[in-house]
Design a protein around this motif. Structure first.
Motif, PDB file in Angstrom:
ATOM      1  N   LEU A  35       4.737   4.813   3.574  1.00  0.00           N
ATOM      2  CA  LEU A  35       3.935   5.944   4.067  1.00  0.00           C
ATOM      3  C   LEU A  35       4.692   7.267   4.010  1.00  0.00           C
ATOM      4  N   ALA A  43      -2.865   5.256  -2.490  1.00  0.00           N
ATOM      5  CA  ALA A  43      -3.735   6.177  -1.746  1.00  0.00           C
ATOM      6  C   ALA A  43      -3.048   7.534  -1.686  1.00  0.00           C
ATOM      7  N   ARG A  49       3.815   8.711  -6.631  1.00  0.00           N
ATOM      8  CA  ARG A  49       2.914   7.570  -6.506  1.00  0.00           C
ATOM      9  C   ARG A  49       2.996   6.683  -7.752  1.00  0.00           C
ATOM     10  N   ILE A 101       3.220  -1.223   4.233  1.00  0.00           N
ATOM     11  CA  ILE A 101       2.693   0.105   3.901  1.00  0.00           C
ATOM     12  C   ILE A 101       3.867   1.063   3.740  1.00  0.00           C
ATOM     13  N   GLN A 136      -8.892   2.137   1.784  1.00  0.00           N
ATOM     14  CA  GLN A 136      -8.330   1.051   0.965  1.00  0.00           C
ATOM     15  C   GLN A 136      -8.060  -0.189   1.813  1.00  0.00           C
ATOM     16  N   LEU A 166       0.858  -1.183   0.000  1.00  0.00           N
ATOM     17  CA  LEU A 166       0.000   0.000   0.000  1.00  0.00           C
ATOM     18  C   LEU A 166       0.900   1.242   0.000  1.00  0.00           C
ATOM     19  N   VAL A 168       1.135   5.144   0.262  1.00  0.00           N
ATOM     20  CA  VAL A 168       0.359   6.305   0.700  1.00  0.00           C
ATOM     21  C   VAL A 168       1.210   7.549   0.473  1.00  0.00           C
ATOM     22  N   GLU A 216      -7.727   8.107   2.623  1.00  0.00           N
ATOM     23  CA  GLU A 216      -7.916   7.205   1.490  1.00  0.00           C
ATOM     24  C   GLU A 216      -7.262   5.844   1.791  1.00  0.00           C
ATOM     25  N   ALA A 217      -6.107   5.891   2.461  1.00  0.00           N
ATOM     26  CA  ALA A 217      -5.385   4.665   2.793  1.00  0.00           C
ATOM     27  C   ALA A 217      -6.211   3.786   3.730  1.00  0.00           C
TER      28      ALA A 217
END
Lengths: 281, 129
Positions: free
Chosen positions: B55, B34, B17, B53, B43, B8, B10, B39-40
């Motif tokens: 981030l 995200a 991104r 993740i 998701q 993921l 973020v 939004e993350a």
């Protein structure tokens, strides 16, 4: 007996002396009291200067931190693009996308450098305007074109309303920067909702308005947002150097106009620029 | 679909991104993107559960710190987190927030991949857990 404490040419307070009952103050007592008061006032003045210097240094430190962060974004993109292109990660079909990213990020970096140069010019009193006949419509179109990617990403719909064809003796580069700075703020804080850029002629004046329906600005921040390094929202949520509105206001006022803001949190913001069609200088 | 671990990403910067997703996808990972913390979270709840993740810290709406707070209170609390930030004090922040690792922007491609491969939790392990 009381003597005033005068700090920075204004009365900041008073020193009161109380004596034994029935005793009288003589001229020497008054001179002594006045000397004591002026030295105290000087100490207060020094403390204020010291505090201001510390605040200025802190603001500069914070600005450098933000600047480093803002520059790292585009550099990261360019860095990753180049590495993907030179390794086998990116394929031939990725190339147009990669080049578009490099071009956009290069523009972002140039934008930061221009803002810094403008800041330096403003602060050293070197800002100069080259007045020529300028149609505001052309300037708005150029500004919108330069922000087309950001606009598309924001998902905000932009409508442009125009009454008449305002033309004036203005500085084209400066005016484009004003419109670009206001519009890029509207995109950034517009929360994906519709944006309106409107301009019209009004009795020898031109009125330009940029409106968003986004996050808005709290009432107590409204006075500060035109100052350098000030921002209406926390830096941890929204980047940027905090110079856009300061530069916009300096240019507008330099052209003999004025800029004002109306805003409500969660409803949106409107910036209104009023320019004389003749320009100044 | 593949059995590759999901990452993921973020990150509020659309270009970064996109480049992350190209780099990681070509290296065999599945990617979810995200643009901010809120939004993350959406998701995460939508699935599939990520094995890592990546981030950013400074983001609109919900920043990285707030996201981590919410993450730790959710059933995804054990998902490994690697901070990717351009903030000068990101490393210090990463220590305070007790995440797996911190990468500074601009990041090297190789370092990004090595870090992701090192910390990502494989699918099987999560399924057993």
């Amino acid at each position: 007996m009381g003597v005033p404490l005068i700090v920075n040419d204004a009365v900041a307070g008073a020193m009161t002396f109380v004596g034994r009952s029935m005793s009288r103050y003589v001229k020497e007592n008054l001179e002594f009291a006045e000397t004591l008061a002026s030295r105290t006032a000087l100490a207060v003045e020094n403390a204020i200067v010291y505090q201001e210097a510390r605040d200025a240094l802190k603001a500069k430190d914070e600005f450098l931190t933000v600047l480093a962060h803002e520059i790292r974004g585009p550099i990261t993109s360019i860095h990753l693009c180049v590495q993907a292109m030179t390794s086998s990660t990116a394929t031939a079909s990725d190339m147009p996308k990669m080049l578009a990213i490099i071009e956009r990020e290069d523009r972002r970096l140039s934008g930061f450098v221009n803002e810094l140069v403008d800041l330096r010019k403003i602060q050293s009193g070197q800002i100069q305007f080259a007045l020529e006949e300028v149609a505001l419509g052309d300037v708005v179109r150029e500004a919108v074109d330069s922000l087309s990617t950001e606009l598309a990403e924001s998902r905000s719909a932009l409508s442009i309303t125009m009454e008449g064809r305002p033309v004036g003796q203005w500085d084209k580069y400066g005016l484009r920067q004003v419109v670009t700075n206001l519009l890029s703020n509207a995109i950034k804080f517009g929360d994906g909702k519709p944006l309106v850029v409107g301009f019209r002629e009004d009795q020898g004046k031109t009125i330009l308005q940029v409106t968003d329906h986004g996050i808005g600005i709290e009432a107590e921040k409204l006075d500060e947002i035109f100052n350098p390094f000030q921002r209406g929202v926390p830096v941890r949520n929204y980047g940027g150097l905090g110079l856009g509105l300061y530069i916009a206001r300096t240019i507008v006022e330099g052209l003999g106009g004025n800029i004002r803001v109306q805003s409500k949190p969660k409803e949106g913001t409107t910036f209104t620029v009023e320019l004389r069609n003749t320009g100044t200088l | 679909m593949t059995n590759n671990p999901t990452i993921l990403v973020v990150e509020d910067d659309a270009d970064i991104r996109e480049l992350m997703s190209i780099a990681l996808e070509r290296s065999g990972f599945s990617i979810i993107l995200a643009a901010d913390g809120a939004e993350a979270l959406a998701q995460l709840h939508k699935g599939p559960e990520p094995g890592l993740i990546l981030l950013d810290l400074m983001m609109p709406r919900m920043d990285g710190e707030q996201f981590l707070k919410e993450l730790r209170e959710s059933r995804f609390r054990d998902t490994p987190v690697v901070i990717l930030s351009g903030h000068v004090s990101a490393q210090k922040k990463a220590n305070e927030l007790q995440v797996e690792h911190c990468l500074m922007k601009p990041v090297e491609f190789g370092e990004l991949l090595r870090t992701v491969k090192h910390f990502v939790r494989p699918r099987q392990q999560r399924d057993v857990a």
